[in-house]
Scaffold this active site. Structure first.
Site, PDB file in Angstrom:
ATOM      1  N   SER B  36      21.724  66.437 -53.239  1.00  0.00           N
ATOM      2  CA  SER B  36      21.710  64.989 -52.995  1.00  0.00           C
ATOM      3  C   SER B  36      21.147  64.653 -51.622  1.00  0.00           C
ATOM      4  O   SER B  36      20.485  63.640 -51.448  1.00  0.00           O
ATOM      5  CB  SER B  36      23.127  64.415 -53.098  1.00  0.00           C
ATOM      6  OG  SER B  36      23.671  64.720 -54.352  1.00  0.00           O
ATOM      7  N   GLU B  57      34.352  68.541 -44.516  1.00  0.00           N
ATOM      8  CA  GLU B  57      33.434  67.926 -43.549  1.00  0.00           C
ATOM      9  C   GLU B  57      33.910  68.073 -42.111  1.00  0.00           C
ATOM     10  O   GLU B  57      33.106  68.182 -41.183  1.00  0.00           O
ATOM     11  CB  GLU B  57      33.242  66.432 -43.873  1.00  0.00           C
ATOM     12  CG  GLU B  57      32.546  66.159 -45.203  1.00  0.00           C
ATOM     13  CD  GLU B  57      33.482  66.202 -46.398  1.00  0.00           C
ATOM     14  OE1 GLU B  57      34.712  66.349 -46.206  1.00  0.00           O
ATOM     15  OE2 GLU B  57      32.990  66.091 -47.542  1.00  0.00           O
ATOM     16  N   HIS B 108      22.925  58.196 -48.668  1.00  0.00           N
ATOM     17  CA  HIS B 108      23.798  57.358 -49.499  1.00  0.00           C
ATOM     18  C   HIS B 108      24.589  56.337 -48.693  1.00  0.00           C
ATOM     19  O   HIS B 108      25.767  56.089 -48.940  1.00  0.00           O
ATOM     20  CB  HIS B 108      24.734  58.218 -50.344  1.00  0.00           C
ATOM     21  CG  HIS B 108      24.010  59.093 -51.335  1.00  0.00           C
ATOM     22  ND1 HIS B 108      23.158  60.088 -50.951  1.00  0.00           N
ATOM     23  CD2 HIS B 108      24.011  59.096 -52.690  1.00  0.00           C
ATOM     24  CE1 HIS B 108      22.661  60.683 -52.025  1.00  0.00           C
ATOM     25  NE2 HIS B 108      23.147  60.100 -53.091  1.00  0.00           N
TER      26      HIS B 108
END
Lengths: 275, 314
Positions: B36, B57, B108
């Site tokens: 992505s 993360e 995104h």
């Protein structure tokens, strides 16, 4: 190895004196978790780590990340005793304009390899350094000091997983298992035991020692360096406030400076009052 | 206006591969979103310098900091939601404060994420990143600007945040475009009002200027792709020349690019300003274009605000 122990003990006495004096002078700071780390850091900087006080950014130096950044008074002390800067500067701790911040800043203080203070982040950075060494084909090792309250942070376990995934055997963590955090006993606040099986389950080599015993510490660091294919953690069983009777095992001195009278008494007990 | 569309994300992935070839020190990290984010392109070429950190993360940002401290040029990438809000403290403490050379490239961003809905529509990232000292903040307008910005930031040490979207978006530039950190790009000159836009809203700003010109209003259009350090000279120049400003961004109207422009105007050249952006609400699921219409991210809304700003001139 053992013949150096009297010297290490003498360094530890001197270091305790400085920690107490600098926190007293600052009027705030964390004596408890600094005193518990004295032997660990004396051992590392005197007998284990490859480092050069005249060249703090030497690319081949061993790295140390003090993930429990509030323990920096003892790290600053050890750095000064090793010649990274003058010992007199220790008394500027936490003062405006000082290079010695309340929590470590890598851009301000020679010898500090990573800025820390917000708990739980240092082990991830240490993994990055360990991978950096591998990519550059350098043989330096990375050490990371964790607090036992700190391992309640979730990021520590993300990092624990990653360290064994990436098989960073050039990384050695040390857990300062002094069993106290600000609000009380770790097992009352949020139990972290059993610590060793947790890290073992995450793929780590674990070594448990008396964190105030130089002989055990020296052997543990040597053993850790010989383990291949996985990271090691030395679980150092320590006493918070070690060396000062009224600070030992006392939550009160997690983050409180000694008063004038307390300092006088404490310096007598640690025998590090002479400069 | 007829636009040629191209996705911005490959601009990042392709630039990263170029950088990997040029610099041995470039490493890339991602958190289980390599396709992505298009960082899989780098991973295929340079597997030994590519680290998939899994769905973790916080650790990715910390590892990035550690790698940067050893001299690496680090690109850390995931969706904007997880690249900023989720790891704000890690970025603040481990990257921004120590001024480490970590480039966070977030894909995104914004409402055009579409169907995933509010949980994944990041409208606060520019705000979160621009309040951090040492942080450079860039929101490219198209594929080419993304590519040029990624190539450029690699040459400039220090923390950096680059925000790109999910959808195909109009091509504003071509290969000849030269991106400079901190320099806004004057896309169209005009006299009556200046429209300052970022990201996907740059194309809407150009459309708005065309509508305005048919009504006899001459609008300037500026692409303010570097939000920090902000191009004060350009903003002050536009304020003095046109006397009215409209900002347009796919971001919460609070503390985003429009607020950054307002700060410059307030300090140096107070003129009327209107802000087009996402009102202070969470988004929802839907198609990208219909969401943009529903939340006022349209050329028509820019036109309306331009007229209001002009009417507010003394």
């Amino acid at each position: 190895m053992d013949e150096t122990i009297p010297e290490l003990k003498s360094s530890a006495r001197e270091a305790r004196g400085w920690v107490l004096r600098m926190i007293h002078e600052a009027g705030s700071g964390h004596p408890g978790g600094s005193l518990s780390l004295v032997e660990v850091l004396v051992t590392l900087y005197s007998s284990v780590m490859r480092h050069d006080p005249d060249n703090p950014l030497w690319p081949d130096r061993d790295r140390l990340v003090l993930s429990k950044g509030h323990g920096c008074p003892i790290l600053y002390t050890i750095l000064a005793m090793n010649g990274y800067f003058d010992k007199d500067e220790l008394l500027t701790l936490r003062k405006l304009g000082s290079r010695l911040q309340g929590h470590p800043s890598m851009n301000k203080t020679p010898g500090i390899d990573m800025s820390t203070g917000s708990l739980g982040q240092g082990l991830s950075a240490a993994i990055g350094m360990a991978i950096g060494a591998r990519l550059d084909r350098r043989d330096y090792r990375t050490y990371c000091i964790l607090g036992d309250g700190e391992i309640q942070e979730g990021q520590v376990w993300e990092a624990a997983m990653a360290a064994s995934h990436y098989k960073v055997d050039n990384l050695c963590a040390v857990l300062d298992r002094n069993k106290l955090q600000i609000d009380g006993h770790t097992e009352t606040i949020m139990s972290v035991d059993p610590v060793a099986p947790k890290f073992q389950a995450f793929g780590w080599n674990t070594i448990e020692v008396n964190g105030h015993d130089f002989k055990e510490l020296l052997r543990a660091f040597k053993d850790a360096a010989s383990v291949k294919g996985r990271p090691s953690i030395i679980i150092a069983n320590t006493v918070k406030g070690k060396g000062v009777s009224f600070m030992e095992g006392s939550v009160k001195f997690h983050g409180k400076a000694p008063s004038d009278e307390e300092l006088e008494q404490a310096l007598k007990e640690v025998g590090g009052g002479e400069q | 206006m007829e636009w040629k569309l191209k996705n911005m994300r490959p601009g990042f992935g392709e630039a990263l591969v170029e950088l990997g070839k040029k610099y041995q020190q470039v490493v890339a990290l991602n958190a289980d979103l390599s396709s992505s984010t298009t960082t899989h392109l780098f991973g295929k070429e340079f597997p030994e310098r590519f680290f998939n950190c899994g769905v973790a993360e916080q650790n990715m940002m910390g590892m990035s900091a550690g790698l940067a401290s050893t001299g690496k040029i680090v690109f850390a990438s995931t969706f904007a939601m997880f690249a900023t809000g989720r790891v704000y403290d890690q970025i603040r403490q481990s990257i921004a404060y120590p001024k480490l050379n970590v480039k966070i490239v977030a894909t995104h961003a914004g409402i055009t994420v579409g169907g995933d809905g509010a949980s994944h529509q990041m409208h606060e990232d520019l705000a979160l990143m621009r309040v951090l000292p040492h942080m450079t903040v860039i929101a490219p307008a198209d594929y080419w600007e993304t590519k040029k910005a990624v190539l450029k930031v690699a040459e400039s040490p220090g923390p950096c945040y680059i925000r790109i979207g999910r959808t195909d978006c109009p091509l504003i530039y071509d290969e000849s475009y030269e991106f400079n950190i901190g320099r806004a790009d004057l896309l169209k000159d005009g006299e009556d009002v200046t429209i300052i836009a970022v990201g996907l809203m740059v194309s809407k700003a150009l459309e708005a200027a065309e509508i305005l010109s048919k009504e006899g209003i001459s609008a300037r259009v500026v692409n303010l792709s570097t939000i920090k350090p902000i191009d004060k000279r350009m903003i002050i120049g536009c304020a003095k020349r046109t006397g009215a400003i409209v900002t347009a961004e796919e971001h919460n109207m609070i503390v985003g690019m429009g607020s950054a422009v307002a700060e410059v105007l307030a300090d140096f050249a107070p003129v009327p300003q209107r802000r087009v952006g996402i009102p202070d609400v969470f988004g929802e699921s839907g198609e990208s274009e219909e969401l943009m219409r529903a939340y006022g991210l349209t050329a028509e809304n820019i036109v309306e605000n331009a007229k209001i700003a002009i009417s507010m001139k003394r």
